[in-house]
Write an enzyme that holds these catalytic residues in place. Structure first.
Site, PDB file in Angstrom:
ATOM      1  N   SER A 258       0.851  -1.199   0.000  1.00  0.00           N
ATOM      2  CA  SER A 258       0.000   0.000   0.000  1.00  0.00           C
ATOM      3  C   SER A 258       0.875   1.232   0.000  1.00  0.00           C
ATOM      4  O   SER A 258       1.674   1.438   0.923  1.00  0.00           O
ATOM      5  CB  SER A 258      -0.899   0.009   1.239  1.00  0.00           C
ATOM      6  OG  SER A 258      -1.423   1.314   1.411  1.00  0.00           O
TER       7      SER A 258
ATOM      8  N   HIS B 157      -1.375  -1.415  -4.143  1.00  0.00           N
ATOM      9  CA  HIS B 157      -2.628  -1.024  -3.491  1.00  0.00           C
ATOM     10  C   HIS B 157      -2.640   0.496  -3.299  1.00  0.00           C
ATOM     11  O   HIS B 157      -1.730   1.068  -2.688  1.00  0.00           O
ATOM     12  CB  HIS B 157      -2.707  -1.743  -2.142  1.00  0.00           C
ATOM     13  CG  HIS B 157      -3.980  -1.547  -1.400  1.00  0.00           C
ATOM     14  ND1 HIS B 157      -5.107  -2.304  -1.627  1.00  0.00           N
ATOM     15  CD2 HIS B 157      -4.305  -0.692  -0.396  1.00  0.00           C
ATOM     16  CE1 HIS B 157      -6.070  -1.928  -0.807  1.00  0.00           C
ATOM     17  NE2 HIS B 157      -5.616  -0.942  -0.040  1.00  0.00           N
TER      18      HIS B 157
ATOM     19  N   ASP C 122      -4.792   3.655  -1.861  1.00  0.00           N
ATOM     20  CA  ASP C 122      -5.882   4.023  -0.959  1.00  0.00           C
ATOM     21  C   ASP C 122      -6.412   5.411  -1.292  1.00  0.00           C
ATOM     22  O   ASP C 122      -5.738   6.416  -1.058  1.00  0.00           O
ATOM     23  CB  ASP C 122      -5.382   3.994   0.492  1.00  0.00           C
ATOM     24  CG  ASP C 122      -5.111   2.581   0.960  1.00  0.00           C
ATOM     25  OD1 ASP C 122      -6.049   1.766   0.939  1.00  0.00           O
ATOM     26  OD2 ASP C 122      -3.955   2.291   1.344  1.00  0.00           O
TER      27      ASP C 122
ATOM     28  N   MET D 201      -8.953   8.189  -0.331  1.00  0.00           N
ATOM     29  CA  MET D 201      -9.768   8.608   0.826  1.00  0.00           C
ATOM     30  C   MET D 201     -10.283  10.022   0.597  1.00  0.00           C
ATOM     31  O   MET D 201      -9.526  10.883   0.138  1.00  0.00           O
ATOM     32  CB  MET D 201      -8.937   8.584   2.104  1.00  0.00           C
ATOM     33  CG  MET D 201      -8.280   7.247   2.391  1.00  0.00           C
ATOM     34  SD  MET D 201      -7.487   7.291   4.014  1.00  0.00           S
ATOM     35  CE  MET D 201      -6.548   5.756   3.967  1.00  0.00           C
TER      36      MET D 201
ATOM     37  N   HIS E 259      -8.428   1.028  -3.766  1.00  0.00           N
ATOM     38  CA  HIS E 259      -9.311   0.842  -2.613  1.00  0.00           C
ATOM     39  C   HIS E 259      -9.984   2.182  -2.339  1.00  0.00           C
ATOM     40  O   HIS E 259      -9.359   3.100  -1.815  1.00  0.00           O
ATOM     41  CB  HIS E 259      -8.463   0.372  -1.428  1.00  0.00           C
ATOM     42  CG  HIS E 259      -9.222   0.213  -0.153  1.00  0.00           C
ATOM     43  ND1 HIS E 259      -8.593   0.054   1.063  1.00  0.00           N
ATOM     44  CD2 HIS E 259     -10.560   0.164   0.114  1.00  0.00           C
ATOM     45  CE1 HIS E 259      -9.500  -0.073   2.013  1.00  0.00           C
ATOM     46  NE2 HIS E 259     -10.705   0.006   1.475  1.00  0.00           N
TER      47      HIS E 259
ATOM     48  N   MET F  84     -12.122   4.471  -0.433  1.00  0.00           N
ATOM     49  CA  MET F  84     -12.776   4.769   0.848  1.00  0.00           C
ATOM     50  C   MET F  84     -13.443   6.125   0.681  1.00  0.00           C
ATOM     51  O   MET F  84     -12.967   7.155   1.179  1.00  0.00           O
ATOM     52  CB  MET F  84     -11.724   4.775   1.969  1.00  0.00           C
ATOM     53  CG  MET F  84     -11.258   3.368   2.327  1.00  0.00           C
ATOM     54  SD  MET F  84      -9.679   3.370   3.197  1.00  0.00           S
ATOM     55  CE  MET F  84      -8.590   3.366   1.790  1.00  0.00           C
TER      56      MET F  84
ATOM     57  N   MET G  41     -11.372  -5.710   5.814  1.00  0.00           N
ATOM     58  CA  MET G  41     -10.559  -4.734   6.562  1.00  0.00           C
ATOM     59  C   MET G  41     -10.216  -5.306   7.937  1.00  0.00           C
ATOM     60  O   MET G  41     -11.107  -5.718   8.689  1.00  0.00           O
ATOM     61  CB  MET G  41     -11.318  -3.417   6.748  1.00  0.00           C
ATOM     62  CG  MET G  41     -11.505  -2.583   5.488  1.00  0.00           C
ATOM     63  SD  MET G  41      -9.986  -2.211   4.589  1.00  0.00           S
ATOM     64  CE  MET G  41      -9.032  -1.333   5.851  1.00  0.00           C
TER      65      MET G  41
ATOM     66  N   GLY H 252      -8.737   4.200   7.142  1.00  0.00           N
ATOM     67  CA  GLY H 252      -8.403   5.606   7.298  1.00  0.00           C
ATOM     68  C   GLY H 252      -6.921   5.874   7.467  1.00  0.00           C
ATOM     69  O   GLY H 252      -6.426   6.888   6.988  1.00  0.00           O
TER      70      GLY H 252
ATOM     71  N   GLY I 157      -0.496   1.773   9.622  1.00  0.00           N
ATOM     72  CA  GLY I 157       0.229   1.569  10.865  1.00  0.00           C
ATOM     73  C   GLY I 157      -0.613   1.237  12.080  1.00  0.00           C
ATOM     74  O   GLY I 157      -0.144   1.370  13.208  1.00  0.00           O
TER      75      GLY I 157
ATOM     76  N   ASP J 200      -6.599  -6.276   4.546  1.00  0.00           N
ATOM     77  CA  ASP J 200      -5.979  -4.947   4.550  1.00  0.00           C
ATOM     78  C   ASP J 200      -5.981  -4.367   5.952  1.00  0.00           C
ATOM     79  O   ASP J 200      -7.045  -4.110   6.519  1.00  0.00           O
ATOM     80  CB  ASP J 200      -6.771  -4.043   3.591  1.00  0.00           C
ATOM     81  CG  ASP J 200      -6.150  -2.661   3.422  1.00  0.00           C
ATOM     82  OD1 ASP J 200      -5.048  -2.419   3.948  1.00  0.00           O
ATOM     83  OD2 ASP J 200      -6.796  -1.833   2.744  1.00  0.00           O
TER      84      ASP J 200
HETATM   85  C1  DX5 Z   1      -6.081   1.794   5.719  1.00  0.00           C
HETATM   86  C2  DX5 Z   1      -5.701   1.421   4.317  1.00  0.00           C
HETATM   87  C3  DX5 Z   1      -4.598   0.430   4.234  1.00  0.00           C
HETATM   88  C4  DX5 Z   1      -3.300   0.891   4.867  1.00  0.00           C
HETATM   89  C5  DX5 Z   1      -2.713  -0.299   5.510  1.00  0.00           C
HETATM   90  O1  DX5 Z   1      -7.336   2.375   5.709  1.00  0.00           O
HETATM   91  O2  DX5 Z   1      -6.816   0.848   3.623  1.00  0.00           O
HETATM   92  O3  DX5 Z   1      -4.392  -0.007   2.899  1.00  0.00           O
HETATM   93  O4  DX5 Z   1      -2.364   1.414   3.973  1.00  0.00           O
HETATM   94  O5  DX5 Z   1      -1.578   0.077   6.198  1.00  0.00           O
HETATM   95  P1  DX5 Z   1      -0.817  -0.919   7.189  1.00  0.00           P
HETATM   96  O6  DX5 Z   1      -0.389  -2.106   6.355  1.00  0.00           O
HETATM   97  O7  DX5 Z   1       0.307  -0.103   7.688  1.00  0.00           O
HETATM   98  O8  DX5 Z   1      -1.797  -1.318   8.242  1.00  0.00           O
HETATM   99 ZN    ZN Z   2      -6.439  -0.092   1.670  1.00  0.00          ZN
END
Ligand code: DX5
Ligand code: ZN
Length: 216
Positions: free
Chosen positions: A5, A28, A30, A32, A61, A63, A132, A137, A140, A170
């Site tokens: 990601s 991937h 994200d 948002m 992805h 969101m 999920m 959001g 880490g 994810d």
């Molecule tokens: C969170 C994202 C993830 C995020 C995962 O809402 O959808 O794709 O980047 O990050 P890690 O792998 O650090 O949990």
């Molecule tokens: Zn994601």
């Protein structure tokens, strides 16, 4: 499959960050909108630029609110897989059909608190299920182990022929958590901080893949 990601990558150097993970199965991305989730990242113009600099399939992805309105443009731009949230979609079956007609795979994501059973019929129209394992959001965050029950349910539905899709997970995937996710039946692992916070992101991808394969 491992899908780094880029949420945890350096946004000023995205082309280099993709080049740093050449053996990734998917990248991937994200998206948002600061409405569906309390964070704002990037959108279609950046996805279009990423598509120009990599041959690795792009996994978007979304969101966002109103994916029925916006998701199709990501498919038309050339994203390989476009995932929308079931909590945001008005007509997820029509949306899946539209995404596939535009040439993309269609993905459906469920937040940690969203059950799987009510959506089994909807998922018959989808190519991927994104479970999920953190609240969407932010990168880490800590892996929510309880969601593996939904992974097991989905794995059973696929293995018994009721669904035909990839199970993707994810959130919080790293060296400590990937084996249990693999054993629950995940096909594709998204990893943000575990890849891009590593000294050598490319090696982190390969180490995660080997760990998952060994555990399966
Ligand atoms: C969170 C994202 C993830 C995020 C995962 O809402 O959808 O794709 O980047 O990050 P890690 O792998 O650090 O949990
Ligand atoms: Zn994601």
């Amino acid at each position: 499959m491992i899908a780094p990601s880029i949420l945890s990558a350096d946004f000023a150097r995205l082309a280099d960050e993709l080049a740093a993970v050449p053996t990734s199965d998917w990248i991937h991305v994200d998206v948002m909108d600061n409405h569906f989730v309390p964070n704002l990242t990037l959108g279609l113009p950046v996805v279009k630029s990423l598509l120009k600099v990599t041959d690795i399939p792009i996994d978007c992805h979304l969101m966002i609110e109103d994916p029925d309105r916006w998701a199709i443009e990501y498919a038309e731009a050339g994203a390989y897989n476009v995932t929308v949230h079931v909590e945001a979609a008005q007509d997820p079956i029509k949306l899946a059909k539209n995404l596939k007609a535009a040439g993309a795979k269609a993905g459906l994501s469920i937040k940690p608190g969203t059950p799987l059973e009510p959506y089994v019929d909807v998922l018959k129209h989808y190519d991927t299920l994104l479970v999920m394992s953190v609240e969407p959001g932010f990168g880490g965050q800590k892996f929510m182990v309880d969601v593996l029950e939904k992974v097991r349910q989905a794995r059973r539905l696929v293995d018994t022929g009721h669904l035909k899709l990839l199970v993707e997970i994810d959130g919080g995937i790293n060296a400590e958590t990937i084996e249990q996710a693999a054993q629950a039946g995940v096909d594709c692992f998204v990893a943000g901080s575990a890849v891009y916070d590593a000294a050598e992101p490319g090696k982190a991808v390969e180490a995660l893949r080997a760990q998952a394969a060994g555990a399966r």
